[in-house]
Design a protein around this motif. Structure first.
Motif, PDB file in Angstrom:
ATOM      1  N   PHE C 123      -9.281   4.261   3.439  1.00  0.00           N
ATOM      2  CA  PHE C 123      -8.719   5.354   2.634  1.00  0.00           C
ATOM      3  C   PHE C 123      -8.888   5.009   1.158  1.00  0.00           C
ATOM      4  O   PHE C 123      -9.118   3.859   0.806  1.00  0.00           O
ATOM      5  N   ASP C 124      -8.739   6.021   0.326  1.00  0.00           N
ATOM      6  CA  ASP C 124      -8.560   5.757  -1.092  1.00  0.00           C
ATOM      7  C   ASP C 124      -7.069   5.848  -1.366  1.00  0.00           C
ATOM      8  O   ASP C 124      -6.513   6.942  -1.499  1.00  0.00           O
ATOM      9  N   ILE C 125      -6.413   4.699  -1.413  1.00  0.00           N
ATOM     10  CA  ILE C 125      -4.966   4.686  -1.643  1.00  0.00           C
ATOM     11  C   ILE C 125      -4.708   5.079  -3.087  1.00  0.00           C
ATOM     12  O   ILE C 125      -5.339   4.519  -3.999  1.00  0.00           O
ATOM     13  N   ALA C 126      -3.827   6.052  -3.294  1.00  0.00           N
ATOM     14  CA  ALA C 126      -3.582   6.511  -4.655  1.00  0.00           C
ATOM     15  C   ALA C 126      -2.466   5.718  -5.319  1.00  0.00           C
ATOM     16  O   ALA C 126      -2.649   5.141  -6.379  1.00  0.00           O
ATOM     17  N   CYS C 127      -1.301   5.697  -4.675  1.00  0.00           N
ATOM     18  CA  CYS C 127      -0.173   5.004  -5.298  1.00  0.00           C
ATOM     19  C   CYS C 127       0.968   4.872  -4.304  1.00  0.00           C
ATOM     20  O   CYS C 127       0.895   5.360  -3.183  1.00  0.00           O
ATOM     21  N   ILE C 128       2.010   4.190  -4.719  1.00  0.00           N
ATOM     22  CA  ILE C 128       3.247   4.139  -3.961  1.00  0.00           C
ATOM     23  C   ILE C 128       4.249   5.001  -4.729  1.00  0.00           C
ATOM     24  O   ILE C 128       4.719   4.616  -5.784  1.00  0.00           O
ATOM     25  N   MET C 256      12.029  -7.172   3.263  1.00  0.00           N
ATOM     26  CA  MET C 256      11.099  -6.211   3.865  1.00  0.00           C
ATOM     27  C   MET C 256      11.447  -4.803   3.398  1.00  0.00           C
ATOM     28  O   MET C 256      12.196  -4.081   4.035  1.00  0.00           O
ATOM     29  N   GLU C 257      10.914  -4.452   2.228  1.00  0.00           N
ATOM     30  CA  GLU C 257      11.121  -3.099   1.723  1.00  0.00           C
ATOM     31  C   GLU C 257       9.979  -2.238   2.234  1.00  0.00           C
ATOM     32  O   GLU C 257       8.909  -2.736   2.524  1.00  0.00           O
ATOM     33  N   LYS C 258      10.251  -0.954   2.371  1.00  0.00           N
ATOM     34  CA  LYS C 258       9.253  -0.090   3.001  1.00  0.00           C
ATOM     35  C   LYS C 258       8.679   0.897   1.997  1.00  0.00           C
ATOM     36  O   LYS C 258       9.277   1.930   1.725  1.00  0.00           O
ATOM     37  N   PRO C 259       7.500   0.587   1.445  1.00  0.00           N
ATOM     38  CA  PRO C 259       6.916   1.516   0.470  1.00  0.00           C
ATOM     39  C   PRO C 259       6.300   2.739   1.166  1.00  0.00           C
ATOM     40  O   PRO C 259       5.705   2.622   2.228  1.00  0.00           O
ATOM     41  N   TYR C 260       6.459   3.890   0.543  1.00  0.00           N
ATOM     42  CA  TYR C 260       5.732   5.085   0.978  1.00  0.00           C
ATOM     43  C   TYR C 260       4.389   5.078   0.272  1.00  0.00           C
ATOM     44  O   TYR C 260       4.253   4.527  -0.816  1.00  0.00           O
ATOM     45  N   ILE C 261       3.401   5.698   0.914  1.00  0.00           N
ATOM     46  CA  ILE C 261       2.038   5.622   0.383  1.00  0.00           C
ATOM     47  C   ILE C 261       1.440   7.022   0.317  1.00  0.00           C
ATOM     48  O   ILE C 261       1.610   7.821   1.242  1.00  0.00           O
TER      49      ILE C 261
END
Lengths: 507, 157, 328
Positions: C123-128, C256-261
């Motif tokens: 993928f092209d990850i944009a940001c969190i 263990m924090e859970k980032p959204y992507i």
């Protein structure tokens, strides 16, 4: 408590809220009635709008949508023989024969009235004994869920009036379709043939509209050419009240009570709801109502009463674990939970204590929405019946298009539309061989629940199967399932013998 | 499908065929290492076994079924087939060509196919209904349900 | 009759023509990256409506429209543990019209667990755009566990006896595995299902531990039916009950924090990715947005820009890969 009630009334009876609730009920009924559109869609549509409202008013609107949509399914079930939602599958069984006999108005009237009654009973339960019966839900773990899904499956598979083998096969095939996709627990891909689309399995909406609606479209093609243009069904809508008599009402009280209890009981268990309860209630009443047992499925008012009382009783039932435990039982209540959360309110055991006014606003909203549903559907009956004036060769293709877009709308992929077609073909074969469709749908709905909980239970019990029989609730359901199965088999054999001697005498 | 008996027997064979198909693919389900007694194949195997039993039951009971000819239910297979092909083409073109065009054409043709023999198809009326229904459904989905139906060739709204 | 057939074949021909035209027209893209978005953007969310992931996506979408004037249309595709959604976006046109909104559970854990055969590199990850900091470890009343220290002690006394509720192969399973390793204890990991199933089974005394979002168990902590042991954050999230310790404070080196992507299909115009970063940064500053997140899920707004996000995710992936054998 009276004070809280008064406050609730004041909240709901603000003109803004009432107008929205009327709108919500109407839209709910439409979404319920149109095959392909579902309650979840209706509520997902309204949810963002409620973000900006006061929580009580927002939830009132959603509750109106919910109640309207569960009831709306009866319209298409009776008029088109296509259940608008899985909650009205059993309504088709007697609703359509009644329509064919010219008693469409009576069927609709009974459906509407008992939807109302079922909701009211469940809302009263929600108001007064919710915390007590919510405790029942806590006692249901994997073992109990496995047992109750097997129990419900058995009840519904043996419901078929014709061949028992066909009924059970239909259920087993539904179960088999439920095994497509990622397996529970170990995430093994099954029957996906290497495709991504199949790894998610099939959606229940595609199963239902395929089996009931699309097969109906194909079936109409069989006879369309022969049909006379004048063969359009006519419904006499000139009836008094709801079309049934006071005598019938009194006669049907036991059926209604049993159906309400079944609906409520199934409704409070997260994971199963109106889609299952209408069929279970139908079967229970068919067996319990000994005098009229043979009339079920041939256009008996008790059949409609069983189905419609139970499915709407499940609505209040599903609200109970949501509001007392913070546990949503299905897609709709999950959305309602979301509606609470957005306002920073997490439903749980302290909801009644911390948010009394809100809770009572919701209670009042449930009551008001139920009355609105009754009034709107009663007046709407005359409009619904006009749908039948549309020639079938125009109406059914349009219904099909709605099914297609409904399936597509599930997750914006054409795969679901193909699935509808596949189930349509299966449904068509079912009608050729007189295989009942309902067990398939229920097998599909309960299939993954039964398997998942079976495997979870085994894991919890370190692969000791006997644990299913040492836990009292699970054991009771499983033993009852076994006993009931034997009872049905013996009855079948006796019937076959009776037929044999009868034909022997004839020769 | 002349008699009940024949129909019951055919059904029994179909059940067995489904059972065979399901059994074969059940054995093709990959298993993870260290899968114990209960694994991803357990339930499918159970269902496959049930299907075999049901198929055999069906065939056994079918032997005693009625051999009187069934009422002749003439099925208009031509129309059924035409409808089936139309639906398949419709779904196949749904995404590439887009909802509006395919639905309009589908409805129009389906109305014609299903028109009762004693009635003349009213093309103008059918055309108008097809157009109105397609546009109405598209607009409702797009603007109130926020579901974008396949646009295909018509991308401007 | 003949006339009718003629008509039918003409229409069928028209349909066919339509297909041909459709094939040649597939490449029509959505203008240049600078003007993006010029029309509604379709956001595929890996969770069903009503949950925390959906909430974050929808809240973000609301403010996205305020900033750009174009709506974000949310599609909930929860199936296959989120793999259906990730596959769909991966295989769609890289023109900025379709975006994936997920969290590390679907983007990384699914790969580690072997549920998908591709990775975040596809993928092209944009940001969190946001980070979930609301998850807490909870014990049931019946288990008698009162704190993390107590848990460690009891687990060491009876290895493999204390049960932990998870979804096997999912994010919560990994949470359990890492906890076991970092604390040096052995738990019996069970498959229980969603957060609701975890709560029911803990209330019923059928399972001892679970990781659940704070909002869902707040009431039970107050009534004493469930006991909150610790939060998974690096520092205490002040929007939760301030008395909940972090694992680090309890002597276990576990965060263990859970980032959204937010991710695009591979090959998306860099200008589009820059644009959404710009928008996301702007949204994160919006006080209304911040308030909405706290009200909904006790979650402080946090935005991690493109480069830093990639680095963080790559590190996370490496950390999780260590548990690959246990998770599969």
């Amino acid at each position: 408590m009276l004070e809280l009630f008064a406050q609730g009334f004041a909240n709901v009876f603000s003109p803004f809220c009432l107008v929205l609730m009327v709108l919500g009920t109407v839209i709910g009924i439409i979404f319920g009635a149109v095959p392909g559109l579902s309650s979840v869609m209706a509520i997902a549509l309204f949810l963002p709008l409620t973000y900006g409202m006061d929580p009580g008013q927002g939830l009132s609107v959603l509750v109106a949508l919910y109640i309207g949509s569960v009831s709306g399914g009866l319209v298409s079930a009776i008029l088109l023989k296509i259940p608008g939602t899985p909650a009205s599958i059993a309504t088709c069984f007697d609703g359509h024969p009644m329509l064919a006999r010219g008693e469409g108005a009576k069927a609709l009237g009974a459906g509407v009235f008992y939807s109302f009654l079922g909701t009211i009973i469940s809302v009263v339960a929600l108001m007064f004994i919710a915390p007590q019966i919510a405790k029942v839900a806590i006692n249901f773990g994997p073992h109990e869920y496995f047992a109750i899904s097997i129990f419900s499956l058995m009840l519904i598979a043996t419901l078929s009036s014709g061949s028992m083998v066909k009924g059970i096969f239909s259920g087993v095939l539904g179960l088999a379709f439920a095994t497509v996709g990622i397996a529970p627990l170990d995430a093994v891909k099954r029957f996906t043939f290497g495709t991504v689309a199949l790894s998610d399995g099939f959606d229940v909406l595609t199963v239902m509209i395929g089996l009931f609606a699309v097969s109906e479209v194909i079936k109409i093609a069989e006879v369309a050419k022969r049909e006379k243009a004048s063969d359009v069904a006519q419904v006499n809508m000139k009836v008094k009240g709801f079309g049934f008599t006071v005598k019938e009402f009194i006669q049907q009280i036991p059926n209604a009570i049993r159906a309400a209890l079944v609906g409520l009981g199934i409704g409070i268990l997260p994971g199963i709801g109106a889609g299952t309860s209408n069929l279970v209630a139908y079967t229970v009443n068919k067996n319990a109502d000994k005098k009229h047992s043979d009339e079920y499925g041939k256009g008996y008012i008790g059949g409609i009463i069983s189905s419609e009382t139970a499915n709407n009783a499940s609505v209040g039932g599903a609200m109970i674990p949501l509001m007392t435990l913070g546990i949503p039982g299905d897609g709709v209540t999950a959305l309602l939970l979301g509606a609470f959360m957005v306002h920073g309110i997490a439903p749980g055991p302290l909801l009644f204590q911390n948010y009394g006014p809100l809770v009572y606003t919701i209670f009042v909203a449930c009551l008001v929405a139920t009355v609105l549903m009754l009034v709107i559907e009663w007046y709407g009956m005359h409009i619904f019946a006009k749908v039948l004036k549309v020639p079938r060769h125009i109406l059914l293709p349009i219904v099909f298009v709605l099914c297609v877009v409904g399936a597509f709308g599930l997750s914006s992929r054409v795969f679901d539309v193909w699935a509808v077609l596949i189930f349509g073909v299966i449904g068509y074969f079912f009608t050729i061989f007189k295989v009942p469709q309902a067990p398939f749908v229920i097998g599909f709905v309960l299939g993954s629940m039964a398997e998942t909980n079976f495997r979870r239970g085994m894991m919890m019990s370190d692969d000791n199967f006997l644990d299913f029989f040492t836990k009292p609730i699970a054991a009771a359901f499983l033993i009852f399932t076994l006993v009931y199965f034997l009872y049905v088999v013996v009855k079948e054999i006796k019937k076959a013998q009776a037929r044999k001697t009868a034909s022997g005498q004839a020769v | 499908m002349k008699t009940q008996k024949m129909q019951d027997q055919i059904f029994g064979v179909i059940v067995l065929a489904v059972a065979a198909f399901y059994t074969v693919f059940t054995f093709l389900i990959p298993l993870k290492e260290g899968s114990d007694i209960i694994n991803a194949r357990t339930v499918p195997l159970l269902l496959a076994a049930l299907m075999w039993v049901l198929g055999i039951c069906q065939l056994v009971t079918a032997r005693k079924a009625d051999t009187k000819p069934l009422d002749k239910e003439a099925r208009d297979l031509r129309t059924v087939l035409k409808t089936a092909v139309l639906i398949v083409v419709y779904i196949a073109l749904f995404e590439p060509v887009g909802f509006l065009i395919t639905t309009m054409v589908y409805l129009f043709l389906q109305f014609i196919f299903l028109t009762p023999a004693d009635k003349k198809p009213n093309y103008l009326f059918y055309g108008i209904i097809s157009l109105v229904v397609s546009l109405f459904v598209y607009t409702i989905f797009r603007y109130s349900l926020d579901i974008i139906l396949p646009q295909g060739l018509i991308t401007f709204f | 009759m003949k006339k009718r057939q003629l008509f039918a074949s003409v229409m069928a021909g028209a349909l066919l023509l339509g297909t041909l035209a459709g094939c040649g027209n597939n490449s029509s893209a959505d203008g240049g990256g600078e003007e993006w978005p010029t029309k509604a953007v379709n956001v595929v969310v890996t969770a069903s409506a009503g949950g925390d992931t959906d909430f974050n996506a929808r809240t973000f979408a609301t403010y996205f429209e305020q900033v750009t004037g174009q709506p974000m249309v949310i599609t909930n595709t929860a199936g296959g543990g989120g793999s259906v959604a990730t596959s769909e976006v991966k295989d769609s046109k890289a023109d900025g019209s379709k975006i994936l909104f997920c969290h590390t559970g679907q983007m990384i854990v699914n790969e580690v667990a072997g549920l998908i055969d591709y990775s975040m590199d596809d993928f092209d990850i944009a940001c969190i755009p946001a980070v979930d900091k609301g998850t807490v470890l909870v014990a049931s009343k019946a288990s008698g566990i009162t704190s993390v220290e107590d848990l460690v002690e009891k687990a060491k006394a009876a290895p493999g006896e204390i049960t932990y509720a998870s979804e096997l192969g999912g994010y919560s399973h990994l949470q359990g595995l890492i906890l076991m390793e970092k604390a040096g204890i052995d738990l019996k990991i069970l498959d229980i299902g969603s957060a609701s199933d975890k709560i029911t089974n803990m209330l019923g005394g059928r399972v001892d531990l679970a990781a659940i979002s704070y909002g869902a168990v707040k009431d039970y902590a107050e009534t004493g039916d469930l006991i909150i042991l610790a939060q998974y954050n690096e520092e205490r999230n002040e929007n939760l009950d301030p008395d909940i310790p972090t694992f680090v404070e309890c002597g276990i080196d576990f965060v263990m924090e859970k980032p959204y992507i937010i991710a695009f299909p591979k090959g998306t115009d860099q200008a589009i990715i820059d644009k959404i970063n710009e928008v996301a940064a702007q949204i994160a500053e919006d006080p209304d947005y911040q308030a909405a997140l706290i009200e909904g899920y006790n979650q402080p707004a946090e935005y991690i820009a493109h480069d830093e996000a990639l680095e963080l995710l790559a590190q996370t992936r490496e950390d999780y890969m260590a548990y690959q054998d246990l998770l599969q």
